[in-house]
Design an enzyme around this catalytic site. Structure first.
Site, PDB file in Angstrom:
ATOM      1  N   SER A 176       1.043   8.738 -35.858  1.00 43.69           N
ATOM      2  CA  SER A 176       1.061   9.968 -36.608  1.00 43.69           C
ATOM      3  C   SER A 176       2.163  10.835 -35.677  1.00 43.69           C
ATOM      4  CB  SER A 176      -0.261  10.723 -36.278  1.00 43.69           C
ATOM      5  OG  SER A 176      -0.485  11.974 -36.730  1.00 43.69           O
ATOM      6  N   ASP A 228      -3.233   8.572 -47.350  1.00 42.39           N
ATOM      7  CA  ASP A 228      -3.401   9.270 -46.003  1.00 42.39           C
ATOM      8  C   ASP A 228      -3.446  10.962 -46.337  1.00 42.39           C
ATOM      9  OD1 ASP A 228      -2.550  10.976 -43.708  1.00 42.39           O
ATOM     10  OD2 ASP A 228      -1.325   9.202 -42.958  1.00 42.39           O
ATOM     11  N   HIS A 237      -5.607   8.234 -42.810  1.00 43.90           N
ATOM     12  CA  HIS A 237      -4.685   8.456 -41.655  1.00 43.90           C
ATOM     13  C   HIS A 237      -5.292   7.473 -40.513  1.00 43.90           C
ATOM     14  CE1 HIS A 237      -1.717  10.791 -39.630  1.00 43.90           C
ATOM     15  NE2 HIS A 237      -2.587  11.081 -38.664  1.00 43.90           N
TER      16      HIS A 237
END
Length: 220
Positions: free
Chosen positions: A99, A150, A194
């Site tokens: 991320s 995501d 995610h």
């Protein structure tokens, strides 16, 4: 070097490091897990949390915290410099992140004067500091992994981020099956949100085995 995401900590990487350390082809690897500083994050209502830089909005269409990115780049470079001083060539260092940490990993690889073995971004997006591209950017192995579901950093944003490296920075594309890993290997994971899963980690493991092989393998 494994770089955690927004609000995370080095411990997030613990199970992955344990798994990778059990791989006979990665037992030579030393794992460094930097900790982000505590910062107020605008997109989270100013809440203070571990962050590599401020995020103004989660729609990612606003200005970026360039000062924060540059500060974190200096921190990552200091980690790398310490390893080089300890005898590890920069060409044997991989920087990987998830991320926000993945975005920093990609940015570090694209801008550093050091030639790294490779960089990896998982569920990441690119930054806009195109003027800082280093001479190594177009020959650096890049593992990019992104889930198609995501909800935070969309798959489409991941695709466009990789396309930016290709079209604006001149980084070529490659695949994990290619004999030459220099360039972006963009890997799509159907249904992944995610997060990371076993498919992505297996691919990352195989990529790492190739970009930082054991020294005996290099000499064989």
């Amino acid at each position: 070097m494994l770089i955690h995401g927004l609000g995370g900590s080095p411990s997030n990487w613990g199970p992955i490091v344990t798994s990778f350390q059990g791989d006979p082809e990665l037992q030579h690897v030393k794992w460094e897990l930097p900790q982000a500083p505590l910062l107020p994050v605008t997109a989270n209502g100013g809440a203070v949390m571990p962050a590599w830089f401020d995020i103004l909005s989660f729609d990612f269409n606003t200005e970026e915290d360039k000062a924060g990115m540059l500060r974190s780049l200096r921190s990552i470079d200091a980690f790398a410099a310490a390893e080089v001083a300890a005898g590890i060539p920069s060409e044997r260092i991989v920087i990987a992140g998830f991320s926000q940490g993945g975005g920093m990993s990609i940015l570090a690889g694209m801008t550093s004067a050091r030639r790294y073995a490779g960089v990896s971004g998982l569920s990441a997006r690119r930054a806009k500091l195109r003027q800082m591209r280093s001479e190594h950017a177009t020959t650096l192995p890049v593992f990019w992994g992104h889930g198609t579901r995501d909800p935070l950093i969309s798959f489409e944003l991941g695709v466009s981020s990789a396309a930016f490296l290709r079209d604006e920075l001149g980084v070529p594309t490659t695949t994990l099956q290619s004999a030459d890993l220099r360039g972006i290997a963009f890997n799509e994971y159907r249904g992944l949100v995610h997060a990371v899963d076993d498919r992505e980690l297996d691919d990352l493991r195989g990529w790492m085995q190739r970009v930082i092989p054991q020294m005996t393998a290099l000499g064989s």
